[in-house]
Design an enzyme around this catalytic site. Structure first.
Site, PDB file in Angstrom:
ATOM      1  N   GLY A   1      32.525 -78.761  60.558  1.00 46.86           N
ATOM      2  CA  GLY A   1      31.998 -78.628  59.215  1.00 46.86           C
ATOM      3  C   GLY A   1      32.713 -77.558  58.435  1.00 46.86           C
ATOM      4  O   GLY A   1      33.012 -77.709  57.241  1.00 46.86           O
TER       5      GLY A   1
ATOM      6  N   VAL B   1      25.126 -73.322  53.471  1.00 47.54           N
ATOM      7  CA  VAL B   1      24.974 -74.014  54.755  1.00 47.54           C
ATOM      8  C   VAL B   1      26.097 -73.667  55.736  1.00 47.54           C
ATOM      9  O   VAL B   1      27.150 -73.171  55.347  1.00 47.54           O
ATOM     10  CB  VAL B   1      24.914 -75.544  54.551  1.00 47.54           C
ATOM     11  CG1 VAL B   1      23.731 -75.914  53.677  1.00 47.54           C
ATOM     12  CG2 VAL B   1      26.209 -76.065  53.931  1.00 47.54           C
ATOM     13  N   GLU B   2      25.839 -73.951  57.010  1.00 44.93           N
ATOM     14  CA  GLU B   2      26.800 -73.784  58.109  1.00 44.93           C
ATOM     15  C   GLU B   2      27.405 -72.382  58.143  1.00 44.93           C
ATOM     16  O   GLU B   2      28.616 -72.212  58.278  1.00 44.93           O
ATOM     17  CB  GLU B   2      27.878 -74.870  58.040  1.00 44.93           C
ATOM     18  CG  GLU B   2      27.267 -76.259  58.248  1.00 44.93           C
ATOM     19  CD  GLU B   2      28.301 -77.339  58.456  1.00 44.93           C
ATOM     20  OE1 GLU B   2      29.430 -77.008  58.848  1.00 44.93           O
ATOM     21  OE2 GLU B   2      27.971 -78.511  58.239  1.00 44.93           O
ATOM     22  N   GLY B   3      26.536 -71.386  58.026  1.00 46.78           N
ATOM     23  CA  GLY B   3      26.962 -69.988  58.011  1.00 46.78           C
ATOM     24  C   GLY B   3      27.082 -69.508  56.590  1.00 46.78           C
ATOM     25  O   GLY B   3      28.078 -69.788  55.919  1.00 46.78           O
TER      26      GLY B   3
END
Length: 742
Positions: free
Chosen positions: A309, A432-434
């Site tokens: 991602g 999102v995703e960190g």
């Protein structure tokens, strides 16, 4: 050197936690040459030249030009977002029929089996049309069960799930974020307790799992739930520790106790996202991804999958948004006039246009270089984190700039507005995703230090094991490495990089030399920070963030040089390279300067600044002349503009959302020479309509009938392109969301 090594080892043992075997394996597997060599201060540019391109296959190109283009044609972002709050049924059917949910699934399981480059190009093209559709395609192909199954699933799980996921018979989601654990995913409170339970009429070993997850994309419609939770074995049924660690399982959502269906509304985006909960749901061990052997191994599995991602999906989304913004804004500022002059000709507007074009070219260069590594089988974890942060932040900068230049045309939402939904949705990608703040302040430099430093990981492990001889050996080598980089940093600063290696001569060669100089300075300063601050560096997040900025722009400048060379050094793209490299070098110098000025040991910081910048700081941001050249590049129709915006959805039809802007742009380019001539000899009187003025010019033989036709077509196209939407009150009520008390 035991007299130095012994106290140093004690300090390392005190301040740094042990590194597990799984963490060590991930660290060793997660760097590529440019991560390591830029970090270490002595890049071998020959290796950059030898990074092979992995072009799209004929099948991949056909899919992008065929099904992906057709999908984009079916998408109406306004309708999806404000009327349906979902993708239309025919779009869902098309996604399943054409295997969009199986981009990464190998052909042997019925998927497309495409490369990372193709995956990115598909997402980028869809994102340039509709962010909600792009996210819907992204998630099953990044942090979804398919990615985890491919790397860690049992053969039974792969053979059952992967064909069904590829066909869309199963819709997946992956639930990681908990109510009290977001960016700190390792602290999730969702748990499962090992026990006996009934499964298919038999008593088997499994876990009773309870969870409360939120922000889970596709959860409202998922048929299979990927779930991360912490496993415990208090009764010792497995004969090991009580806390087994984070575990990943696949749970059919029809299982008793699983609750899905409600939706969040993430900034009005229409992709399906919502909470999922479960209480005492029995999960047999065979539902754990990879089976019982992977019980407690969920954390390294997740970190490996998150890289997809970070390195593919979100960067593609950011670049897709940016290319669309550049393409439309360059055209719009040429169409829109104020004070009798196109907006694109104002210097203030040129500055913004240049920033948009330069950042987009830079971001796309970084995306392409990372995809080359991924398609070569590398795992560039540090660079993936860099892409996630700087490409989503860059997209926010570019799209915000586009909104500024569109003015009222940008802020009035409606079916004609091609910018507002991208502008509105970008904080989702940032989060999102960190989250980006976490990624910049902790992950990039923190991961880079352990993955890329030639001695640090070995020193930490030797210290934790108490092996003084091994620690002394690596510590001594570390000091030699520090002294070497300190000398290289100082002398290259005095010479402004002259004499450092470069694969080419001329203006490109000087950029390589400047990067070599700053790479040495980065390596020297990072070593001083690691040795002087030790574990305190983890708490000095702004110091870590400045290291992240310097490392990121070292990477982007390298990617720019690689892209320019790989594309045959086109003369028209030279200004893009110069702007990008000047911008990157300025950012690097500012980051290193701020690092020295804010170093926690103030006296040491002053010494470091004098050492790294003995002649002072002298880099400047891109010049006004470069800004002017870049602004012209994206407001003229040429190969450079097409290359810059290559890969976005274009149809060229006046009925299309972005197509009408391009149709008007092309018509205006043809009409402008005539308009300039007329402005000198017979400007339009204030009391004559445009059509009447053209008739008057025809009668006076100041224009030909063909020129009159061109002018009419351009005027009609421009007026159509700059129109904004308005609504009746009853229409607005149809676009509302449920009214619910807080």
């Amino acid at each position: 050197m035991y007299f130095l090594s012994r106290p140093a080892m004690k300090r390392v043992r005190k301040n740094l936690p042990p590194i597990s075997a799984t963490e060590r394996a991930a660290l060793e597997a997660g760097s590529v040459w440019w991560e390591a060599e830029l970090f270490q201060g002595n890049p071998d540019w020959g290796k950059l030249e030898n990074v092979g391109a992995h072009p799209l296959s004929d099948e991949e190109q056909a899919f992008i030009e065929g099904p992906t283009h057709e999908l984009c044609r079916l998408l109406n972002d306004w309708q999806i977002t404000h009327q349906l709050h979902d993708l239309p049924p025919e779009v869902w059917a098309f996604l399943k029929q054409r295997r969009f949910f199986g981009i990464i699934i190998p052909k042997q399981y019925g998927g497309l089996g495409f490369s990372a480059l193709a995956h990115s190009e598909i997402v980028m093209k869809i994102a340039s049309r509709c962010g909600s559709a792009a996210v819907t395609v992204m998630v099953p192909n990044s942090l979804g069960p398919a990615e985890l199954l491919l790397h860690y699933g049992s053969e039974t799980q792969k053979n059952y799930y992967l064909p069904r996921l590829a066909r869309g018979d199963e819709l997946p989601c992956f639930a990681l974020t908990s109510a009290r654990a977001g960016s700190d995913a390792g602290s999730i409170s969702d748990y499962g307790v090992v026990c006996q339970g009934l499964h298919r009429g038999k008593q088997v070993l499994g876990l009773r799992v309870s969870w409360q997850k939120r922000y889970i994309t596709l959860a409202p419609v998922a048929t299979v739930l990927g779930l991360a939770f912490r496993a415990y074995d208090p009764d010792g049924l497995l004969g090991g520790e009580v806390d087994l660690g984070i575990t990943c399982a696949l749970i059919p959502t029809a299982t008793e106790g699983v609750q899905i269906g409600e939706r969040h509304i993430p900034l009005d985006m229409a992709f399906l996202n919502g909470p999922t909960t479960g209480s005492e749901v029995f999960v047999p061990l065979e539902w754990i991804i990879g089976g019982e052997a992977n019980l407690g191994r969920g954390w390294p599995m997740l970190m490996d999958s998150l890289a997809a991602g970070r390195g593919i999906s979100l960067p593609a989304l950011g670049v897709g948004y940016s290319k669309m913004a550049c393409f439309t804004t360059g055209a719009y500022t040429r169409l829109r006039q104020q004070f009798g002059v196109p907006l694109a000709r104002f210097e203030g507007v040129e500055e913004v246009l240049a920033r948009m074009a330069g950042l987009t070219y830079m971001m796309d260069a970084g995306r392409r270089l990372t995809l080359s590594a991924l398609d070569s089988g590398e795992q560039p974890a540090v660079v993936s984190a860099i892409l996630k942060h700087y490409l989503t932040e860059g997209a926010r900068t570019v799209v915000t700039a586009a909104m500024d230049l569109h003015g009222g045309r940008g802020i009035c939402v409606g079916p004609r507005n091609y910018l507002a939904l991208a502008y509105q949705s970008l904080p989702v990608a940032i989060t999102v995703e960190g989250a980006n703040i976490l990624t910049r302040n902790l992950i990039i430099f923190g991961q880079g230090a352990l993955r890329c430093h030639p001695h640090l990981l070995a020193e930490v492990e030797a210290a934790q094991s108490g092996d003084l001889a091994c620690f002394d050996r690596h510590f001594t080598a570390h000091l030699r490495y520090l002294l070497k980089n300190s000398g290289r940093s100082f002398w290259s600063a005095l010479s402004f990089g002259r004499g450092l290696p470069s694969p080419v001569v001329g203006f490109e060669g000087r950029y390589y030399q400047h990067l070599g100089r700053y790479s040495a300075a980065f390596a020297f300063l990072s070593d001083v920070a690691l040795l002087s601050l030790g574990g305190e560096l983890k708490r000095r997040e702004r110091i870590s963030a400045r290291f992240a900025d310097a490392l990121a722009y070292l990477f982007f400048a390298s990617a720019l040089l690689k892209r320019f060379a790989a594309e045959g050094r086109p003369k028209s793209d030279r200004v893009l390279l110069q702007w990008g490299c000047d911008y990157c070098l300025y950012q690097i110098e500012q980051a290193l300067l701020a690092l020295c000025q804010n170093f926690p040991r103030r006296g040491l910081g002053l010494v470091l600044q004098r050492w790294v910048f003995p002649l002072g700081v002298w880099r400047k941001p891109p010049s006004d002349a470069l800004d002017h050249a870049l602004a012209r590049l994206i407001t003229e129709d040429g190969e450079a503009r097409q290359r810059l915006c290559d890969g976005l959805y274009q149809c060229g039809q006046k009925e299309d959302l972005c197509g009408r802007i391009e149709v008007a742009f092309q018509a205006q380019l043809l009409a402008e020479p005539i308009q300039r001539r007329l402005s000198q000899v017979s400007p339009q009187p204030f009391d004559l309509e445009y059509a009447e003025w053209l008739e008057k010019l025809l009668q006076e033989s100041l224009i030909t009938s063909a020129e009159a036709r061109l002018l009419r077509e351009a005027e009609r196209a421009v007026q159509e392109a700059i129109q904004v939407d308005s609504f009746k009150a009853e229409e607005l009520r149809l676009c509302s969301v449920p009214n619910r008390a807080a």
